[in-house]
Design a protein around this motif. Structure first.
Motif, PDB file in Angstrom:
ATOM      1  N   UNK A 120    -115.161  76.016  10.836  1.00 55.93           N
ATOM      2  CA  UNK A 120    -116.612  76.101  10.414  1.00 55.93           C
ATOM      3  C   UNK A 120    -116.739  76.504   9.029  1.00 55.93           C
ATOM      4  N   UNK A 121    -117.937  76.363   8.667  1.00 52.12           N
ATOM      5  CA  UNK A 121    -118.377  76.560   7.270  1.00 52.12           C
ATOM      6  C   UNK A 121    -119.718  77.276   7.166  1.00 52.12           C
ATOM      7  N   UNK A 122    -119.548  78.624   6.538  1.00 55.04           N
ATOM      8  CA  UNK A 122    -120.969  79.412   6.370  1.00 55.04           C
ATOM      9  C   UNK A 122    -121.805  79.113   5.080  1.00 55.04           C
ATOM     10  N   UNK A 123    -121.210  78.350   4.527  1.00 57.42           N
ATOM     11  CA  UNK A 123    -121.684  78.069   3.192  1.00 57.42           C
ATOM     12  C   UNK A 123    -123.024  77.039   3.330  1.00 57.42           C
ATOM     13  N   UNK A 124    -123.810  76.928   2.075  1.00 50.78           N
ATOM     14  CA  UNK A 124    -124.784  75.831   2.190  1.00 50.78           C
ATOM     15  C   UNK A 124    -124.622  75.098   0.935  1.00 50.78           C
ATOM     16  N   UNK A 125    -124.835  73.795   1.073  1.00 52.83           N
ATOM     17  CA  UNK A 125    -124.965  72.860  -0.177  1.00 52.83           C
ATOM     18  C   UNK A 125    -126.549  72.581  -0.281  1.00 52.83           C
ATOM     19  N   UNK A 126    -126.877  72.985  -1.345  1.00 55.77           N
ATOM     20  CA  UNK A 126    -128.309  72.860  -1.415  1.00 55.77           C
ATOM     21  C   UNK A 126    -128.651  71.794  -2.859  1.00 55.77           C
ATOM     22  N   UNK A 127    -129.780  71.332  -3.150  1.00 55.79           N
ATOM     23  CA  UNK A 127    -130.105  70.472  -4.180  1.00 55.79           C
ATOM     24  C   UNK A 127    -131.407  69.695  -3.816  1.00 55.79           C
ATOM     25  N   UNK A 187    -123.479  74.825  -4.640  1.00 51.98           N
ATOM     26  CA  UNK A 187    -122.858  75.382  -3.552  1.00 51.98           C
ATOM     27  C   UNK A 187    -123.351  76.990  -3.535  1.00 51.98           C
ATOM     28  N   UNK A 188    -123.887  77.494  -2.359  1.00 51.55           N
ATOM     29  CA  UNK A 188    -124.093  78.643  -2.019  1.00 51.55           C
ATOM     30  C   UNK A 188    -123.259  79.334  -1.039  1.00 51.55           C
ATOM     31  N   UNK A 189    -122.467  80.618  -1.187  1.00 50.30           N
ATOM     32  CA  UNK A 189    -121.928  81.000  -0.211  1.00 50.30           C
ATOM     33  C   UNK A 189    -122.425  81.336   1.191  1.00 50.30           C
ATOM     34  N   UNK A 225    -136.226  68.162  -1.103  1.00 49.63           N
ATOM     35  CA  UNK A 225    -135.173  69.556  -1.208  1.00 49.63           C
ATOM     36  C   UNK A 225    -134.115  69.195  -0.115  1.00 49.63           C
ATOM     37  N   UNK A 226    -132.942  69.708  -0.601  1.00 47.40           N
ATOM     38  CA  UNK A 226    -131.960  69.556   0.373  1.00 47.40           C
ATOM     39  C   UNK A 226    -131.271  70.908   0.615  1.00 47.40           C
ATOM     40  N   UNK A 227    -131.188  71.018   1.894  1.00 46.16           N
ATOM     41  CA  UNK A 227    -130.530  72.408   2.527  1.00 46.16           C
ATOM     42  C   UNK A 227    -129.570  72.043   3.654  1.00 46.16           C
ATOM     43  N   UNK A 228    -128.311  71.843   3.428  1.00 46.64           N
ATOM     44  CA  UNK A 228    -127.190  71.537   4.030  1.00 46.64           C
ATOM     45  C   UNK A 228    -126.342  72.240   4.525  1.00 46.64           C
ATOM     46  N   UNK A 229    -125.708  72.114   5.723  1.00 45.23           N
ATOM     47  CA  UNK A 229    -124.499  72.921   6.183  1.00 45.23           C
ATOM     48  C   UNK A 229    -123.238  71.911   6.351  1.00 45.23           C
ATOM     49  N   UNK A 235    -115.188  68.426   3.228  1.00 45.18           N
ATOM     50  CA  UNK A 235    -114.367  69.022   1.959  1.00 45.18           C
ATOM     51  C   UNK A 235    -115.265  69.591   1.032  1.00 45.18           C
ATOM     52  N   UNK A 236    -116.516  69.066   1.001  1.00 46.36           N
ATOM     53  CA  UNK A 236    -117.480  69.658   0.099  1.00 46.36           C
ATOM     54  C   UNK A 236    -118.238  70.965   0.851  1.00 46.36           C
ATOM     55  N   UNK A 237    -117.807  72.273   0.676  1.00 44.57           N
ATOM     56  CA  UNK A 237    -118.511  73.321   1.389  1.00 44.57           C
ATOM     57  C   UNK A 237    -118.396  74.505   0.539  1.00 44.57           C
TER      58      UNK A 237
END
Length: 237
Positions: A120-127, A187-189, A225-229, A235-237
């Motif tokens: 699992x990933x805790x990061x956020x891909x925003x954009x 990428x956001x932590x 606005x994109x806010x993605x988990x 791979x992109x995380x």
């Protein structure tokens, strides 16, 4: 630039209520390697944190001819035939797709040989997706000169910047949106880091008084606005 791809699909699927986790489990387990075996690069799969019924994913291709060959090989092949019914049963709409080319793919964007995680990933891909009037509108220069510095100052250095690839859809079985856009992703932590970026951006006088009004005037409809988990195998995380 990252050597991944010269053609990229950004796909956003609207799903039946409660079906997203089922589709993601199927996608991660059964549909990643099958697509990559035909020459695609499945760079990212995501839950949209602002819409529980949206699944977002990114795949890349070496070039347009490779895109046509890979899509034909996969969608007319045994892997998709085996899982198509289950995947399609989760979807309300799969036509929200953009054909893009990279302006920037930074070090944080997955490479063809990047390790595929299984955690699992805790990061956020925003954009954001900016909807433009035309391909020759000067928007890329505006984005580079005016928007990127503010994003960087507020903790959102873009990892990927993409714009529409204006070309005929060479696999018409999968429709594409007919519009010109610019997309950026960072990428956001974690959620807190993303929230802090938004707080700083909203408080920035330069953004509020100068950049945002010009952004609105240069686009034909409100930005998405994109806010993605990232999913477990993204791979992109």
């Amino acid at each position: 630039m990252n050597d991944c791809c010269s053609v990229i699909d950004l796909r956003q699927y609207t799903l039946h209520s409660g079906a997203r986790d089922t589709l993601i489990e199927l996608f991660d387990a059964e549909l990643v390697e099958g697509q990559e075996a035909t020459g695609m690069h499945i760079a990212g799969q995501f839950r949209d944190l602002d819409n529980p019924d949206r699944f977002v994913w990114i795949r890349g291709f070496r070039d347009l001819p490779a895109r046509a060959d890979a899509l034909k090989a996969f969608y007319y092949g045994p892997g998709w035939r085996t899982h198509a019914a289950a995947a399609n049963a989760a979807m309300v709409d799969s036509d929200n797709a953009l054909l893009l080319k990279p302006l920037t793919l930074g070090a944080g964007y997955p490479r063809l040989d990047s390790v595929r995680p299984d955690a699992p990933a805790g990061s956020v891909i925003g954009g954001a997706v900016y909807h433009r009037g035309s391909a020759d509108d000067g928007f890329v220069a505006f984005f580079t000169d005016q928007i990127v510095p503010v994003l960087a100052e507020t903790g959102a250095e873009p990892v990927a910047v993409l714009e529409s690839l204006v070309a005929e859809n060479n696999f018409p079985a999968l429709p594409l949106r007919d519009e010109v856009v610019l997309v950026w992703l960072a990428r956001f932590a974690d959620d807190a880091a993303y929230a802090e970026h938004r707080r700083q951006l909203d408080a920035s006088p330069g953004w509020r008084q100068h950049v945002l009004p010009e952004l609105v005037s240069r686009t034909v409809r409100p930005s998405q606005e994109l806010r993605l988990r990232p999913t477990t195998r993204s791979q992109f995380r």
